[in-house]
Design a protein around this motif. Structure first.
Motif, PDB file in Angstrom:
ATOM      1  N   VAL B 425     -13.860 -24.217   8.138  1.00 32.45           N
ATOM      2  CA  VAL B 425     -14.446 -22.945   7.751  1.00 32.45           C
ATOM      3  C   VAL B 425     -15.164 -22.385   8.961  1.00 32.45           C
ATOM      4  N   GLY B 426     -15.417 -21.096   8.941  1.00 32.40           N
ATOM      5  CA  GLY B 426     -16.098 -20.511  10.086  1.00 32.40           C
ATOM      6  C   GLY B 426     -15.773 -19.052  10.244  1.00 32.40           C
ATOM      7  N   ARG B 427     -16.061 -18.539  11.433  1.00 31.61           N
ATOM      8  CA  ARG B 427     -16.027 -17.097  11.629  1.00 31.61           C
ATOM      9  C   ARG B 427     -14.606 -16.518  11.562  1.00 31.61           C
ATOM     10  N   VAL B 428     -13.663 -17.178  12.241  1.00 27.67           N
ATOM     11  CA  VAL B 428     -12.311 -16.606  12.285  1.00 27.67           C
ATOM     12  C   VAL B 428     -11.667 -16.574  10.894  1.00 27.67           C
ATOM     13  N   PRO B 429     -11.739 -17.664  10.121  1.00 28.85           N
ATOM     14  CA  PRO B 429     -11.215 -17.568   8.754  1.00 28.85           C
ATOM     15  C   PRO B 429     -11.921 -16.491   7.929  1.00 28.85           C
ATOM     16  N   VAL B 430     -13.221 -16.319   8.140  1.00 27.94           N
ATOM     17  CA  VAL B 430     -13.945 -15.256   7.426  1.00 27.94           C
ATOM     18  C   VAL B 430     -13.353 -13.899   7.788  1.00 27.94           C
ATOM     19  N   MET B 431     -13.058 -13.710   9.081  1.00 26.65           N
ATOM     20  CA  MET B 431     -12.466 -12.436   9.512  1.00 26.65           C
ATOM     21  C   MET B 431     -11.124 -12.208   8.814  1.00 26.65           C
ATOM     22  N   LEU B 432     -10.312 -13.274   8.743  1.00 24.49           N
ATOM     23  CA  LEU B 432      -9.011 -13.119   8.093  1.00 24.49           C
ATOM     24  C   LEU B 432      -9.189 -12.773   6.614  1.00 24.49           C
ATOM     25  N   ALA B 433     -10.195 -13.387   5.974  1.00 24.07           N
ATOM     26  CA  ALA B 433     -10.445 -13.089   4.565  1.00 24.07           C
ATOM     27  C   ALA B 433     -10.930 -11.655   4.392  1.00 24.07           C
ATOM     28  N   HIS B 434     -11.793 -11.196   5.303  1.00 24.74           N
ATOM     29  CA  HIS B 434     -12.252  -9.803   5.234  1.00 24.74           C
ATOM     30  C   HIS B 434     -11.074  -8.841   5.370  1.00 24.74           C
ATOM     31  N   LEU B 435     -10.153  -9.197   6.267  1.00 20.49           N
ATOM     32  CA  LEU B 435      -9.021  -8.310   6.544  1.00 20.49           C
ATOM     33  C   LEU B 435      -8.229  -7.995   5.267  1.00 20.49           C
ATOM     34  N   VAL B 436      -8.167  -8.973   4.367  1.00 21.94           N
ATOM     35  CA  VAL B 436      -7.447  -8.773   3.103  1.00 21.94           C
ATOM     36  C   VAL B 436      -8.001  -7.565   2.349  1.00 21.94           C
ATOM     37  N   PHE B 437      -9.325  -7.403   2.386  1.00 24.09           N
ATOM     38  CA  PHE B 437      -9.945  -6.323   1.610  1.00 24.09           C
ATOM     39  C   PHE B 437     -10.137  -5.057   2.423  1.00 24.09           C
ATOM     40  N   VAL B 438     -10.238  -5.226   3.746  1.00 24.97           N
ATOM     41  CA  VAL B 438     -10.461  -4.062   4.610  1.00 24.97           C
ATOM     42  C   VAL B 438      -9.159  -3.282   4.803  1.00 24.97           C
ATOM     43  N   LEU B 439      -8.049  -4.005   4.958  1.00 20.70           N
ATOM     44  CA  LEU B 439      -6.763  -3.351   5.230  1.00 20.70           C
ATOM     45  C   LEU B 439      -6.388  -2.292   4.192  1.00 20.70           C
ATOM     46  N   PRO B 440      -6.427  -2.605   2.892  1.00 20.85           N
ATOM     47  CA  PRO B 440      -6.016  -1.580   1.928  1.00 20.85           C
ATOM     48  C   PRO B 440      -6.855  -0.317   2.032  1.00 20.85           C
ATOM     49  N   TYR B 441      -8.182  -0.486   2.213  1.00 21.06           N
ATOM     50  CA  TYR B 441      -9.035   0.707   2.258  1.00 21.06           C
ATOM     51  C   TYR B 441      -8.768   1.527   3.515  1.00 21.06           C
ATOM     52  N   VAL B 442      -8.595   0.851   4.660  1.00 22.80           N
ATOM     53  CA  VAL B 442      -8.307   1.585   5.894  1.00 22.80           C
ATOM     54  C   VAL B 442      -6.972   2.317   5.754  1.00 22.80           C
ATOM     55  N   PHE B 443      -5.986   1.619   5.193  1.00 20.47           N
ATOM     56  CA  PHE B 443      -4.663   2.229   5.031  1.00 20.47           C
ATOM     57  C   PHE B 443      -4.746   3.444   4.108  1.00 20.47           C
ATOM     58  N   LEU B 444      -5.405   3.265   2.960  1.00 19.73           N
ATOM     59  CA  LEU B 444      -5.489   4.364   1.996  1.00 19.73           C
ATOM     60  C   LEU B 444      -6.263   5.536   2.576  1.00 19.73           C
ATOM     61  N   SER B 445      -7.236   5.231   3.433  1.00 23.83           N
ATOM     62  CA  SER B 445      -8.045   6.296   4.008  1.00 23.83           C
ATOM     63  C   SER B 445      -7.257   7.092   5.050  1.00 23.83           C
ATOM     64  N   LEU B 446      -6.425   6.405   5.832  1.00 23.70           N
ATOM     65  CA  LEU B 446      -5.748   7.083   6.943  1.00 23.70           C
ATOM     66  C   LEU B 446      -4.367   7.636   6.561  1.00 23.70           C
ATOM     67  N   ALA B 447      -3.737   7.052   5.532  1.00 22.25           N
ATOM     68  CA  ALA B 447      -2.328   7.379   5.267  1.00 22.25           C
ATOM     69  C   ALA B 447      -2.112   8.875   5.022  1.00 22.25           C
ATOM     70  N   ASP B 448      -2.933   9.488   4.176  1.00 27.03           N
ATOM     71  CA  ASP B 448      -2.708  10.903   3.847  1.00 27.03           C
ATOM     72  C   ASP B 448      -2.852  11.812   5.054  1.00 27.03           C
ATOM     73  N   PRO B 449      -3.972  11.747   5.789  1.00 28.77           N
ATOM     74  CA  PRO B 449      -4.053  12.608   6.982  1.00 28.77           C
ATOM     75  C   PRO B 449      -2.964  12.307   8.006  1.00 28.77           C
ATOM     76  N   PHE B 450      -2.603  11.045   8.170  1.00 24.43           N
ATOM     77  CA  PHE B 450      -1.576  10.707   9.159  1.00 24.43           C
ATOM     78  C   PHE B 450      -0.243  11.321   8.767  1.00 24.43           C
ATOM     79  N   ARG B 451       0.084  11.243   7.477  1.00 27.16           N
ATOM     80  CA  ARG B 451       1.369  11.798   7.019  1.00 27.16           C
ATOM     81  C   ARG B 451       1.336  13.309   6.949  1.00 27.16           C
ATOM     82  N   ALA B 452       0.131  13.875   6.771  1.00 26.87           N
ATOM     83  CA  ALA B 452       0.041  15.333   6.649  1.00 26.87           C
ATOM     84  C   ALA B 452       0.163  16.024   8.002  1.00 26.87           C
ATOM     85  N   TRP B 453       0.100  15.267   9.094  1.00 25.12           N
ATOM     86  CA  TRP B 453       0.239  15.831  10.442  1.00 25.12           C
ATOM     87  C   TRP B 453       1.571  16.556  10.544  1.00 25.12           C
TER      88      TRP B 453
END
Lengths: 211, 564
Positions: B425-453
Motif C-alpha cells: 500500500v502507499g502513494r502510487v496505488p492511492v493515485m491509481l485508485a483516485h484515477l478511477v474516480f477522477v477520470l470519469p469526471y474529467v472526461f465528462l467535463s471536457l468531452a462536450d466543449p472538446f467535441r463542440a469545437w
C-alpha cells in the motif's frame, strides 16, 4: 493536362446511397461553380477534396492537382486552400499571427514580418498585425482570411459559399477581390454556392446538382 | 513520430485505468465473501461470512439506513433542482442561485458536512444565535441532532451537496433541450411556467441527466466520510460498518466485511432497479397529468417553495464555511455567545504545520492524478476525432460505471487483492485508485466543449499545411484553454475530496487533508476541524478560481475567446 484541378469520376455515397457524381477538369485561373439546394452534398464534395470526409460517406474516383493524385494524401499535404462562409480566423491569435500561421515556413523573422505587412497592405489593412480578429468588421475578417489562405501558397482554391454571410455592398467587393487574386495567381477554383449572383460573377462553367 | 501508434492505444489504456481496479476490486471482494482468504490462512468456499453478517444485530437498521438515505437524498435533491429549474430558469433569481451554487459544487463533502454539524448541533451556531433570547437555553440542550438514529442529518448533508451538482448537470442538459421555446409555446397555451416546463421540457432533460442521478443514488447509499461525520453510530450505516470490519486487526473480520460489501452492492443494484420502476410509474402518471390539461394553478406557490429550498441549501454550505472559519480563529467561545470572546491565530499556529504537510501530500496526489486523467481524456477525444470513432450511448455508461458501483463494494476488495499480489500500500496505488474516480469526471467535463469545437478550424489549419499534431497543439488546445483548465480543476477537486480510496488503499499511511479532517470527527476538536476543513475547501476551490483567472489573463486581448 498537367496543371489544374481535376475531379475524375468522383462519386460520393452516403451510407451506400449515391449522393452526387462529378467529373470535371478545372484549368489554372478558371472557376467551376457547383450549384444546388442545401443538403445536396456540395460541402461534402469539398470535404472529399480536402481529405476531411466524415466516416458515413464513401467516395470513389480521384482528385488530381497539378499532375499529382492527391486522393489519398493527408489533408495538410494536399496544397488545397479553402474559404468557408465564416472567416474562421483563429480567435486566439492576432491578425498578424493568423497570417504567420498561413505563411510557409522559412525566411528570417524580419522577412516574414515584411511578407505579412505586404499582404495586409495588399488588402488595405496596413498596420493591423496586432489587432484581435474579433474586433474586425465582417469585410476586414474576410480579407484577412483570404490573405492567410494565399500566403500558404496553395495550388488550388475551394470556396464553400464564401460570400453568403456578407451584406450586398461588401459582397461584390470581396468577391471580385477573391476572383482577381485567384486569377492573378493562376489558381484553379472550385466554388459551391446556392446563390445565382455568385455563380454569374465567377464567370466560369456552372454545374447544377439536383437533390 | 511514434504518436501515430501511441494515440490509438489511449482509449484502451483509459478504459483499463478506469475499469481495471473496479473489476479487480470486485474479484477481491467476491473471494473473501465466500470464505476464501489465503493471506489469513482461510480457504473457501463457505457461507460462514454471510452467516456472521446476518448474525450481526445491527444489520437490519444498517441496511435500512443505506436505503432510506439514498432514496431520500436523491429524491429530495432531484425534486428541488427540477422545480427550481421549472419555475425559474432564465430569470434573475435563477441566475443568482446558479452563481451561488456553482462554486459550492467544489466544496468537499467532508467540509460541507462539518459546516452543517457546526450549524445545527445543539451547541451549534444557529442554537447560539437564538439563545437564550428565543429558546431560553443557557446550556446546549440534550438533543441528538447530529448523528441522529434515523440518519436525517446525514441525508440533509447529502442534499445540500447534491443540489449544486444536479443543478449544474441540468443546466448542461438544458442547452440541448431547446427549453426556452417549449416554455414560451406552453405559456401561450395558458400553462404556468412551472407546469409548462414540467410537461414539455422535463422528459427530455430527465433522459439526459439520468446517469448522474443514478450516480447520486449509488453514492448517497454508500457514502462513508459524510456518514462518519453526520451519520448515526449505533449501529452506523452499512458502509461505515464495512470499513470498521475491514480495518480490524483481525484479518478474519475481512471476510464479514467482504460479505457486507457484496450486500451493499446488492442493495445499490436493487435501489437502482426500484428507481427505474418508479421512473416508469412516474411516466405513466405524468402522461395522465399531461392529458388532463391542467394549467398549473399552484405554480407560484410551488416555485417559491423550491427557490426557498435551493437558497437554504446554498446558504447552509456557505454559512457552514463561515462557521468553520470562525472556529478556526476562535479563542474561548462559551455557549450561548453568538461569537467567540476573542479571535486568535493560535489555532492556525498549532494546526497549520500539520495541515501544510497534509496539503503537500494532497497536492502531490491530486496534481499527478488530475494531469494523468487530463492527458488520457484529451488523447481519447483526439483519437475519436482523428479516426472518426464515435462513442455509442452504451459506451457512455462505461464512464459512469466506476461511479455507480459503490466505493465500499470494490475498494476493500482492491486492497485485499493488492495484498494478495504482495503489492505494498502507499502513494502510487492511492493515485491509481483516485484515477478511477477522477477520470470519469474529467472526461465528462471536457468531452462536450472538446467535441463542440468547430472542426472547420481543423480543416482550415490543415489546408494551411498544419499537421494533425500541429492542429492539436497550435489551434485546438489553445482555443480550448478554459474548458481544459476547468476539467483539470474538476479533477483536482475530485481527488482532494477522496476519502475512502486514500484510507483503504493507502493503508492509513497516506495522510491527506481529507483523511486527516475526517479522522478529527470523533475527537470533536472544533478548532482543529475548522482549520483542516478550511484548508481542504481551499485546496479544492483555488484551482477553480485559477481556471477562471488564467484564461482571462492569457486571452485578455482576445474577445473571441472571452465566452468560449
Amino acid at each position: 493536362m498537367d496543371k489544374g484541378l481535376s475531379l475524375r469520376n468522383v462519386t460520393i455515397r452516403k451510407n451506400g446511397a449515391p449522393l452526387l457524381s462529378v467529373s470535371h477538369d478545372i484549368a489554372p485561373g478558371e472557376v467551376l461553380t457547383v450549384m444546388g439546394p442545401s443538403g445536396v452534398g456540395k460541402s461534402t464534395l469539398l470535404a472529399f477534396i480536402t481529405g476531411t470526409l466524415a466516416p458515413d460517406f464513401q467516395a470513389t474516383g480521384a482528385v488530381w492537382l497539378d499532375g499529382q493524385d492527391i486522393t489519398n494524401a493527408a489533408p495538410h499535404q494536399r496544397r488545397v486552400g479553402i474559404l468557408f462562409q465564416d472567416d474562421l480566423l483563429f480567435p486566439h491569435l492576432s491578425v498578424g499571427a493568423n497570417l504567420a500561421f498561413g505563411l510557409q515556413p522559412g525566411g528570417s523573422r524580419p522577412e516574414r514580418a515584411a511578407k505579412i505587412a505586404e499582404a495586409l497592405d495588399e488588402v488595405g489593412l496596413s498596420g493591423f498585425e496586432d489587432r484581435d480578429p474579433a474586433t474586425l468588421s465582417g469585410g476586414q475578417k474576410a480579407r484577412v482570411a483570404l490573405m492567410r489562405m494565399l500566403l500558404s501558397e496553395p495550388c488550388g482554391l475551394l470556396l464553400d459559399e464564401p460570400f453568403s454571410r456578407l451584406d450586398a455592398a461588401l459582397r461584390a467587393q470581396v468577391r471580385d477581390m477573391v476572383f482577381d487574386r485567384a486569377r492573378a495567381r493562376q489558381l484553379p477554383v472550385l466554388m459551391v454556392t446556392h446563390d445565382a449572383d455568385d455563380a454569374q460573377a465567377a464567370g466560369g462553367v456552372i454545374v447544377t446538382l439536383v437533390g | 513520430m511514434n504518436r501515430r501508434r501511441f494515440l490509438p492505444v489511449l482509449p484502451i489504456l483509459t478504459l483499463l485505468a478506469m475499469l481495471g481496479p473496479v473489476v479487480a476490486g470486485l474479484w477481491g471482494t467476491l473471494l473473501p465473501a465466500f470464505g476464501h482468504l489465503p493471506a489469513a490462512g482461510l480457504t473457501g468456499p463457505s457461507l460462514d461470512p454471510f452467516r456472521d453478517l446476518f448474525d450481526w444485530a445491527g444489520l437490519p437498521r444498517a441496511m435500512l439506513l443505506s436505503i432510506s438515505t439514498g432514496l431520500l437524498a436523491t429524491g429530495i435533491s432531484l425534486a428541488i433542482v427540477m422545480l427550481i429549474t421549472a419555475g425559474w430558469s432564465g430569470t434573475k433569481p435563477f441566475r443568482a442561485l446558479e452563481r451561488l451554487l456553482s462554486p459550492l459544487l467544489s466544496v468537499p463533502h467532508a467540509a460541507a458536512a462539518f459546516g452543517l454539524a457546526f450549524l445545527i448541533a445543539p451547541s451549534g451556531w444557529v442554537s447560539r444565535l437564538l439563545s437564550p433570547v428565543v429558546t431560553g437555553w443557557d446550556r446546549p440542550p440534550d438533543l441528538l441532532i447530529v448523528q441522529d438514529t434515523w440518519g436525517l442529518t446525514m441525508t440533509a448533508g447529502l442534499i445540500v451537496k447534491e443540489v449544486p451538482f444536479l443543478l449544474l448537470i441540468t443546466l448542461a442538459a438544458l442547452g440541448q433541450a431547446d427549453a426556452q421555446r417549449s416554455v414560451v409555446i406552453s405559456q401561450a397555451l395558458g400553462y404556468g411556467r412551472l407546469t409548462g416546463w414540467l410537461k414539455t421540457v422535463f422528459p427530455r432533460v430527465y433522459a439526459q441527466i439520468r446517469p448522474p442521478i443514478y450516480v447520486v443514488l449509488a453514492y448517497s447509499m454508500s457514502v462513508v466520510d459524510v456518514a462518519v461525520i453526520l451519520g448515526p453510530n449505533t449501529p452506523p450505516s452499512l458502509s461505515v460498518q464495512i470499513i470498521k470490519w475491514m480495518s480490524d486487526p483481525d484479518l478474519a473480520m475481512r471476510l464479514e466485511g467482504a460479505a457486507g460489501a457484496l450486500l451493499q452492492l446488492g442493495l445499490v443494484i436493487g435501489a437502482l432497479i426500484f428507481w427505474r420502476l418508479c421512473e416508469h410509474a412516474m411516466a405513466r402518471l405524468g402522461q395522465r397529468w399531461i392529458a388532463s390539461g391542467a394549467r398549473g394553478r399552484f405554480d407560484p406557490v410551488v416555485a417559491q417553495g423550491a427557490l426557498a429550498a435551493g437558497a437554504i441549501c446554498a446558504l447552509t454550505v456557505l454559512f457552514g464555511l463561515v462557521v468553520l472559519t470562525i472556529w478556526s480563529f476562535a479563542g474561548f467561545w462559551g455557549f450561548p455567545d453568538a461569537l467567540p470572546d476573542a479571535f486568535t491565530w493560535r489555532n492556525w499556529m498549532r494546526f497549520g504545520p500539520g495541515t501544510l504537510e497534509a496539503l503537500g501530500e494532497t497536492a502531490l496526489i491530486a496534481v499527478t492524478v488530475a494531469l494523468a486523467a487530463l492527458i488520457l481524456t484529451i488523447g481519447c477525444l483526439e483519437a475519436e476525432y482523428r479516426f472518426g470513432l464515435s462513442f455509442s450511448a452504451r459506451a457512455v455508461w462505461l464512464l459512469y460505471l466506476p461511479l455507480l458501483i459503490p466505493q465500499t463494494a470494490f475498494l476493500p476488495g482492491l486492497q485485499t487483492f493488492m495484498l494478495s499480489l504482495g503489492a505494498d500500500v502507499g502513494r502510487v496505488p492511492v493515485m491509481l485508485a483516485h484515477l478511477v474516480f477522477v477520470l470519469p469526471y474529467v472526461f465528462l467535463s471536457l468531452a462536450d466543449p472538446f467535441r463542440a469545437w468547430d472542426t472547420r478550424m481543423g480543416t482550415i489549419a490543415a489546408a494551411l499545411r498544419a499537421s494533425p499534431n500541429g492542429v492539436l497543439w497550435r489551434v485546438r488546445l489553445p482555443m480550448l484553454l478554459r474548458p481544459i483548465l476547468t476539467a483539470l480543476a474538476v479533477g483536482l477537486a475530485v481527488s482532494v475530496g477522496q476519502y475512502l480510496p486514500t484510507l483503504l488503499i493507502g493503508g492509513g499511511r497516506v495522510e491527506t487533508l481529507t483523511t486527516e479532517a475526517v479522522a478529527l470527527a470523533s475527537g470533536g476538536d472544533r478548532r482543529a476541524i475548522g482549520v483542516y476543513g478550511l484548508m481542504q475547501t481551499g485546496a479544492a476551490l483555488v484551482p477553480f478560481a485559477l481556471a477562471l483567472l488564467i484564461p482571462a489573463l492569457v486571452w485578455r486581448n482576445r474577445k473571441g475567446l472571452r465566452h468560449g
